[in-house]
Design a protein around this motif. Sequence first.
Motif, PDB file in Angstrom:
ATOM      1  N   VAL A 125      39.672  59.348  -6.198  1.00 34.63           N
ATOM      2  CA  VAL A 125      41.036  59.440  -6.657  1.00 34.63           C
ATOM      3  C   VAL A 125      41.421  58.316  -7.660  1.00 34.63           C
ATOM      4  CG1 VAL A 125      43.204  59.726  -6.027  1.00 34.63           C
ATOM      5  CG2 VAL A 125      41.683  60.959  -4.538  1.00 34.63           C
ATOM      6  N   LEU A 126      40.890  57.172  -7.100  1.00 31.30           N
ATOM      7  CA  LEU A 126      41.248  55.874  -7.919  1.00 31.30           C
ATOM      8  C   LEU A 126      40.404  55.765  -9.133  1.00 31.30           C
ATOM      9  CD1 LEU A 126      42.097  53.244  -8.567  1.00 31.30           C
ATOM     10  CD2 LEU A 126      40.214  52.211  -6.955  1.00 31.30           C
ATOM     11  N   LEU A 127      39.434  56.456  -9.268  1.00 26.55           N
ATOM     12  CA  LEU A 127      38.605  56.612 -10.526  1.00 26.55           C
ATOM     13  C   LEU A 127      38.936  57.528 -11.555  1.00 26.55           C
ATOM     14  CD1 LEU A 127      36.087  55.501 -12.032  1.00 26.55           C
ATOM     15  CD2 LEU A 127      34.801  57.274 -10.971  1.00 26.55           C
ATOM     16  N   ALA A 128      39.633  58.743 -10.692  1.00 29.83           N
ATOM     17  CA  ALA A 128      39.905  59.542 -11.877  1.00 29.83           C
ATOM     18  C   ALA A 128      41.435  59.206 -12.668  1.00 29.83           C
ATOM     19  CB  ALA A 128      40.468  61.074 -10.988  1.00 29.83           C
ATOM     20  N   GLY A 129      42.376  58.398 -11.753  1.00 38.08           N
ATOM     21  CA  GLY A 129      43.395  57.845 -12.245  1.00 38.08           C
ATOM     22  C   GLY A 129      43.519  56.407 -12.603  1.00 38.08           C
ATOM     23  N   GLU A 131      39.856  42.891 -13.263  1.00 36.26           N
ATOM     24  CA  GLU A 131      40.701  43.426 -12.611  1.00 36.26           C
ATOM     25  C   GLU A 131      40.236  44.605 -11.802  1.00 36.26           C
ATOM     26  OE1 GLU A 131      43.249  45.123 -15.805  1.00 36.26           O
ATOM     27  OE2 GLU A 131      44.170  43.364 -16.302  1.00 36.26           O
ATOM     28  N   ALA A 132      39.236  44.985 -11.855  1.00 39.23           N
ATOM     29  CA  ALA A 132      38.686  46.037 -11.088  1.00 39.23           C
ATOM     30  C   ALA A 132      38.892  45.804  -9.514  1.00 39.23           C
ATOM     31  CB  ALA A 132      37.342  46.376 -11.479  1.00 39.23           C
ATOM     32  N   PRO A 133      38.425  44.666  -8.975  1.00 38.36           N
ATOM     33  CA  PRO A 133      38.610  44.415  -7.773  1.00 38.36           C
ATOM     34  C   PRO A 133      39.985  44.185  -7.273  1.00 38.36           C
ATOM     35  CG  PRO A 133      36.867  42.590  -8.628  1.00 38.36           C
ATOM     36  CD  PRO A 133      37.663  43.411  -9.918  1.00 38.36           C
ATOM     37  N   GLN A 134      40.741  43.762  -7.919  1.00 35.28           N
ATOM     38  CA  GLN A 134      42.275  43.590  -7.633  1.00 35.28           C
ATOM     39  C   GLN A 134      42.900  44.847  -7.498  1.00 35.28           C
ATOM     40  OE1 GLN A 134      44.356  40.384  -9.686  1.00 35.28           O
ATOM     41  NE2 GLN A 134      42.360  40.152 -10.918  1.00 35.28           N
ATOM     42  N   VAL A 135      42.736  46.018  -8.364  1.00 37.53           N
ATOM     43  CA  VAL A 135      43.086  47.261  -8.471  1.00 37.53           C
ATOM     44  C   VAL A 135      42.510  48.042  -7.169  1.00 37.53           C
ATOM     45  CG1 VAL A 135      43.490  49.344  -9.644  1.00 37.53           C
ATOM     46  CG2 VAL A 135      43.515  47.345 -11.004  1.00 37.53           C
ATOM     47  N   ALA A 136      41.274  47.885  -6.886  1.00 35.24           N
ATOM     48  CA  ALA A 136      40.577  48.621  -5.945  1.00 35.24           C
ATOM     49  C   ALA A 136      41.433  48.092  -4.393  1.00 35.24           C
ATOM     50  CB  ALA A 136      39.099  48.212  -5.668  1.00 35.24           C
ATOM     51  N   GLY A 137      41.777  46.897  -4.425  1.00 32.37           N
ATOM     52  CA  GLY A 137      42.267  46.366  -2.974  1.00 32.37           C
ATOM     53  C   GLY A 137      43.767  46.895  -3.130  1.00 32.37           C
ATOM     54  N   TRP A 138      44.325  47.172  -4.113  1.00 33.31           N
ATOM     55  CA  TRP A 138      45.801  47.237  -4.181  1.00 33.31           C
ATOM     56  C   TRP A 138      45.856  48.612  -4.044  1.00 33.31           C
ATOM     57  CZ3 TRP A 138      47.708  51.005  -7.563  1.00 33.31           C
ATOM     58  CH2 TRP A 138      48.772  51.057  -7.690  1.00 33.31           C
ATOM     59  N   PHE A 139      45.075  49.649  -4.463  1.00 39.52           N
ATOM     60  CA  PHE A 139      45.161  51.152  -4.107  1.00 39.52           C
ATOM     61  C   PHE A 139      45.213  51.686  -2.793  1.00 39.52           C
ATOM     62  CE2 PHE A 139      42.599  55.259  -3.690  1.00 39.52           C
ATOM     63  CZ  PHE A 139      43.468  56.170  -4.339  1.00 39.52           C
ATOM     64  N   LEU A 140      44.792  50.736  -1.719  1.00 36.07           N
ATOM     65  CA  LEU A 140      44.972  51.352  -0.503  1.00 36.07           C
ATOM     66  C   LEU A 140      46.482  51.220   0.147  1.00 36.07           C
ATOM     67  CD1 LEU A 140      42.633  52.570   1.584  1.00 36.07           C
ATOM     68  CD2 LEU A 140      41.848  51.096  -0.520  1.00 36.07           C
ATOM     69  N   GLY A 141      47.237  50.422  -0.783  1.00 35.57           N
ATOM     70  CA  GLY A 141      48.884  50.455  -0.458  1.00 35.57           C
ATOM     71  C   GLY A 141      49.467  51.623  -1.113  1.00 35.57           C
ATOM     72  N   VAL A 142      49.027  52.532  -1.955  1.00 35.82           N
ATOM     73  CA  VAL A 142      49.616  53.367  -2.521  1.00 35.82           C
ATOM     74  C   VAL A 142      49.978  54.572  -1.762  1.00 35.82           C
ATOM     75  CG1 VAL A 142      49.278  55.473  -4.288  1.00 35.82           C
ATOM     76  CG2 VAL A 142      48.242  53.175  -4.912  1.00 35.82           C
ATOM     77  N   ASN A 143      51.197  55.186  -1.532  1.00 36.88           N
ATOM     78  CA  ASN A 143      51.687  56.072  -0.864  1.00 36.88           C
ATOM     79  C   ASN A 143      51.847  57.422  -1.507  1.00 36.88           C
ATOM     80  OD1 ASN A 143      51.786  54.604   1.462  1.00 36.88           O
ATOM     81  ND2 ASN A 143      53.801  53.425   0.654  1.00 36.88           N
ATOM     82  N   GLU A 144      51.256  57.769  -2.512  1.00 40.13           N
ATOM     83  CA  GLU A 144      51.239  58.814  -3.207  1.00 40.13           C
ATOM     84  C   GLU A 144      50.584  60.139  -2.553  1.00 40.13           C
ATOM     85  OE1 GLU A 144      50.117  60.474  -7.665  1.00 40.13           O
ATOM     86  OE2 GLU A 144      48.609  59.159  -6.729  1.00 40.13           O
ATOM     87  N   GLN A 145      51.174  61.259  -2.380  1.00 41.89           N
ATOM     88  CA  GLN A 145      50.795  62.276  -1.369  1.00 41.89           C
ATOM     89  C   GLN A 145      49.344  62.769  -1.531  1.00 41.89           C
ATOM     90  OE1 GLN A 145      53.304  65.733  -1.678  1.00 41.89           O
ATOM     91  NE2 GLN A 145      52.315  66.830  -0.175  1.00 41.89           N
ATOM     92  N   TYR A 157      38.007  46.699  -1.749  1.00 43.88           N
ATOM     93  CA  TYR A 157      38.165  48.212  -1.359  1.00 43.88           C
ATOM     94  C   TYR A 157      37.909  48.238  -0.018  1.00 43.88           C
ATOM     95  CZ  TYR A 157      38.055  53.387  -1.071  1.00 43.88           C
ATOM     96  OH  TYR A 157      38.076  54.597  -0.629  1.00 43.88           O
ATOM     97  N   ARG A 158      36.827  47.884   0.456  1.00 47.63           N
ATOM     98  CA  ARG A 158      36.337  48.058   2.076  1.00 47.63           C
ATOM     99  C   ARG A 158      37.664  47.091   3.033  1.00 47.63           C
ATOM    100  NH1 ARG A 158      33.340  44.945   5.513  1.00 47.63           N
ATOM    101  NH2 ARG A 158      32.378  45.901   7.100  1.00 47.63           N
ATOM    102  N   THR A 159      37.751  46.296   2.717  1.00 51.47           N
ATOM    103  CA  THR A 159      38.804  45.257   3.403  1.00 51.47           C
ATOM    104  C   THR A 159      40.028  46.046   3.622  1.00 51.47           C
ATOM    105  OG1 THR A 159      37.521  43.195   2.863  1.00 51.47           O
ATOM    106  CG2 THR A 159      39.735  42.984   3.584  1.00 51.47           C
ATOM    107  N   ALA A 160      40.592  46.486   2.288  1.00 55.27           N
ATOM    108  CA  ALA A 160      42.028  46.985   2.550  1.00 55.27           C
ATOM    109  C   ALA A 160      41.774  48.511   3.100  1.00 55.27           C
ATOM    110  CB  ALA A 160      42.271  47.418   0.820  1.00 55.27           C
ATOM    111  N   TYR A 161      40.565  49.169   2.777  1.00 51.94           N
ATOM    112  CA  TYR A 161      40.398  50.486   3.653  1.00 51.94           C
ATOM    113  C   TYR A 161      40.401  50.273   5.270  1.00 51.94           C
ATOM    114  CZ  TYR A 161      38.696  55.307   4.242  1.00 51.94           C
ATOM    115  OH  TYR A 161      38.735  56.502   4.293  1.00 51.94           O
ATOM    116  N   ARG A 162      39.648  49.260   5.681  1.00 44.31           N
ATOM    117  CA  ARG A 162      39.868  49.084   6.992  1.00 44.31           C
ATOM    118  C   ARG A 162      41.117  48.706   7.624  1.00 44.31           C
ATOM    119  NH1 ARG A 162      35.322  48.081  10.102  1.00 44.31           N
ATOM    120  NH2 ARG A 162      36.466  46.591  11.544  1.00 44.31           N
ATOM    121  N   LEU A 163      42.074  47.896   6.717  1.00 42.74           N
ATOM    122  CA  LEU A 163      43.633  47.755   7.337  1.00 42.74           C
ATOM    123  C   LEU A 163      44.142  48.818   7.344  1.00 42.74           C
ATOM    124  CD1 LEU A 163      43.687  44.221   5.579  1.00 42.74           C
ATOM    125  CD2 LEU A 163      43.443  44.539   7.894  1.00 42.74           C
TER     126      LEU A 163
END
Length: 295
Positions: free
Chosen positions: A243-247, A218-232, A185-191
């Motif tokens: 937000v990730l945890l809620a959904g 799966e938790a690490p993979q979904v956490a890194g992928w989440f930063l590419g979500v363009n949902e408003q 999550y941190r690596t993807a967030y910085r990018l």
Amino acid sequence: MSTIIMSQCWPLQSLSVTQKAVLISLADQANDDGVCWPAIGTIAKRCCMSERAVRTAMDHLEAVGLLSRERRFNSSNVYSVTPSKFDVSAAGTKAKRKAKKSGAAPGAGGAADAGGAPNAPGAAPDAGGPARGAGLEVRPVPPNRHITPIEPSEEPSVPALAAPLSKAALEAQMQEACKQTWAAYRTAYRLRHGVDPVRNAKVNTNVRDLVKRLGREEAPQVAGWFLGVNEQYAVKRMHDLGVLLAGAEAYRTQWATGRQVTTTSAQHTDQTQSNLSAADEAKALLRKGRAGNAG
């Protein structure tokens, strides 16, 4: 276990594999006087053989002086392992008796041999034909070697079940999964945003809960992928971990299927469903009107 008895049994020769295995098993359970009282079934399981093979081997060990038995009623027999009384000549004599019982002396062939064994070197060939096995070297069986076939175990071996993990081991696995999830999550967030995400007690709890809901793999993979979500909503909240945890389950499905559901696509899907529903209602009214006119 007696190291004294064991050290005396290992060098002994003129025994078959089965006989040696049973002897070593008895020595392993004996005291320094060579006395033990294991059940036949226990020896069979330890040596991976049938109880019948164990009894046959014990009969031979007793015949050559390596074992004595004190039979008891409704109890295990008491055995005495006596490597110092081993009679090698008795082992050879017993092998000869078994060979004679099978129809031929050790190392000799002849017409009485049911399998048509070749003649011994120097013996006259059978009448009416050339010598069988001509040109082959026939080696006699050493008189001091006793061969006992190894019988398969009557009960198939069952692999031992792995012991359940302790609470400490489970907690260590959870901690490792949390570290991997936060790192992804941190690596993807910085990018995405150019800075590190905030980390506090609440964030740590969210990471742990995410691992519990999605699993350690799966938790690490979904956490890194989440930063590419363009949902408003996710973009507006700067991809907050809450937000990730809620959904979590919905985002996991999007990650697994490779489909992102944005606000626009969601509205388009909703409008499409509404149009389909209106069309179905219009068709129903039309069919109803036609049925009334026909009546």
